[in-house]
Design a protein around this motif. Structure first.
Motif, PDB file in Angstrom:
ATOM      1  N   GLN A  74      47.276  35.723  36.508  1.00  0.00           N
ATOM      2  CA  GLN A  74      46.619  36.562  37.505  1.00  0.00           C
ATOM      3  C   GLN A  74      45.167  36.816  37.128  1.00  0.00           C
ATOM      4  O   GLN A  74      44.274  36.808  37.984  1.00  0.00           O
ATOM      5  N   LEU A  75      44.928  37.056  35.844  1.00  0.00           N
ATOM      6  CA  LEU A  75      43.546  37.268  35.397  1.00  0.00           C
ATOM      7  C   LEU A  75      42.714  36.004  35.559  1.00  0.00           C
ATOM      8  O   LEU A  75      41.542  36.061  35.928  1.00  0.00           O
ATOM      9  N   VAL A  76      43.311  34.861  35.274  1.00  0.00           N
ATOM     10  CA  VAL A  76      42.595  33.595  35.444  1.00  0.00           C
ATOM     11  C   VAL A  76      42.260  33.386  36.917  1.00  0.00           C
ATOM     12  O   VAL A  76      41.172  32.911  37.259  1.00  0.00           O
ATOM     13  N   ALA A  77      43.176  33.761  37.803  1.00  0.00           N
ATOM     14  CA  ALA A  77      42.906  33.638  39.241  1.00  0.00           C
ATOM     15  C   ALA A  77      41.734  34.523  39.655  1.00  0.00           C
ATOM     16  O   ALA A  77      40.895  34.120  40.469  1.00  0.00           O
ATOM     17  N   VAL A  78      41.660  35.722  39.078  1.00  0.00           N
ATOM     18  CA  VAL A  78      40.522  36.601  39.379  1.00  0.00           C
ATOM     19  C   VAL A  78      39.236  35.976  38.843  1.00  0.00           C
ATOM     20  O   VAL A  78      38.186  36.027  39.494  1.00  0.00           O
ATOM     21  N   ASN A  80      38.546  32.843  38.577  1.00  0.00           N
ATOM     22  CA  ASN A  80      38.142  31.781  39.508  1.00  0.00           C
ATOM     23  C   ASN A  80      37.530  32.375  40.775  1.00  0.00           C
ATOM     24  O   ASN A  80      36.608  31.805  41.358  1.00  0.00           O
ATOM     25  N   GLU A  81      38.042  33.529  41.180  1.00  0.00           N
ATOM     26  CA  GLU A  81      37.542  34.174  42.398  1.00  0.00           C
ATOM     27  C   GLU A  81      36.106  34.668  42.230  1.00  0.00           C
ATOM     28  O   GLU A  81      35.301  34.573  43.166  1.00  0.00           O
ATOM     29  N   LEU A 125      39.220  44.723  36.971  1.00  0.00           N
ATOM     30  CA  LEU A 125      39.696  43.361  36.743  1.00  0.00           C
ATOM     31  C   LEU A 125      38.620  42.337  37.078  1.00  0.00           C
ATOM     32  O   LEU A 125      38.459  41.336  36.368  1.00  0.00           O
ATOM     33  N   ARG A 126      37.880  42.586  38.133  1.00  0.00           N
ATOM     34  CA  ARG A 126      36.796  41.665  38.499  1.00  0.00           C
ATOM     35  C   ARG A 126      35.687  41.684  37.448  1.00  0.00           C
ATOM     36  O   ARG A 126      35.130  40.640  37.101  1.00  0.00           O
ATOM     37  N   ALA A 127      35.384  42.868  36.926  1.00  0.00           N
ATOM     38  CA  ALA A 127      34.357  42.968  35.887  1.00  0.00           C
ATOM     39  C   ALA A 127      34.806  42.270  34.614  1.00  0.00           C
ATOM     40  O   ALA A 127      34.015  41.566  33.957  1.00  0.00           O
TER      41      ALA A 127
END
Length: 220
Positions: A74-78, A80-81, A125-127
């Motif tokens: 999930q963190l890796v997906a963020v 990439n986002e 999470l984005r930061a």
């Protein structure tokens, strides 16, 4: 205890100020693994033997803490986002959201699942995912298992806020207990506020940072 865990444990405690104390403390934790998750569980569809990544949001002025367990994927997906985004802007947005969440918790005695805390997690999470330290670690260790990602909120004397980032690679499964987390936070604060550090320079330009007593009076 497996030889792998023993080696990981020794690597973890060898550089600490009190290696013997740290070793036996970690051994005790291993005896009752995994440690309990006392924060939000955001790891949807967790399977047996699945690994977690752990996220902690901490207000250094009053030690408000919000924590969560989630899938490393999930963190890796963020990551990439937010790839290519402005990491400084994302961290500034996270600081504002964390400040709002910690204020709401004090006023309402709210939980980690309050709307303000969930907004802080979303921004935090984005930061974290945009932080150079996260990106470098993800490249070196794609599994990101048992990593602990910490975002610190600093309240500056003139009322401004900013966020600092840090992480730990813990060989023991489970969320850090609060005492250990505060030790991590204390070490991070010392590094962040050193002369020449970005957080330290910014804090100094705004009159300094307001810290919880336990972070000011840590033993040397």
């Amino acid at each position: 205890m497996s030889s792998f865990k023993t080696q990981a444990l020794l690597r973890r405690v060898a550089a600490t100020a009190g290696p013997e104390r740290s070793f036996w403390k970690a051994v005790g934790a291993l005896a009752q693994e995994p440690r309990p998750n006392w924060g939000l569980d955001l790891h949807a569809g967790r399977q047996p033997l699945a690994t977690d990544a752990f996220v902690y949001l901490v207000n250094t002025s009053n030690l408000w803490v919000a924590s969560a367990a989630m899938s490393p994927a999930q963190l890796v997906a963020v990551k990439n986002e937010v790839e290519g985004g402005d990491s400084h802007k994302l961290r500034a947005l996270a600081a504002v959201a964390m400040a709002s969440a910690s204020q709401a918790a004090r006023a309402k005695e709210g939980s980690m699942a309050s709307p303000e805390s969930l907004q802080a997690f979303a921004a935090g999470l984005r930061a974290i995912a945009a932080a150079p330290g996260f990106i470098a670690t993800a490249e070196q260790s794609p599994e990101l298992d048992n990593h602990h990602w910490i975002l610190l909120l600093y309240r500056l004397v003139d009322g401004e806020v900013l966020a600092g980032f840090g992480y730990g690679d813990d060989p023991i499964p489970g969320m850090l207990d609060r005492e250990t987390l505060i030790e991590f936070v204390g070490n991070m604060v010392e590094m962040d506020l050193e002369p020449g550090a970005l957080v330290g320079e910014t804090a100094a330009a705004h009159g300094g940072a307001t810290l919880a007593d336990v972070l000011v009076t840590r033993p040397s």
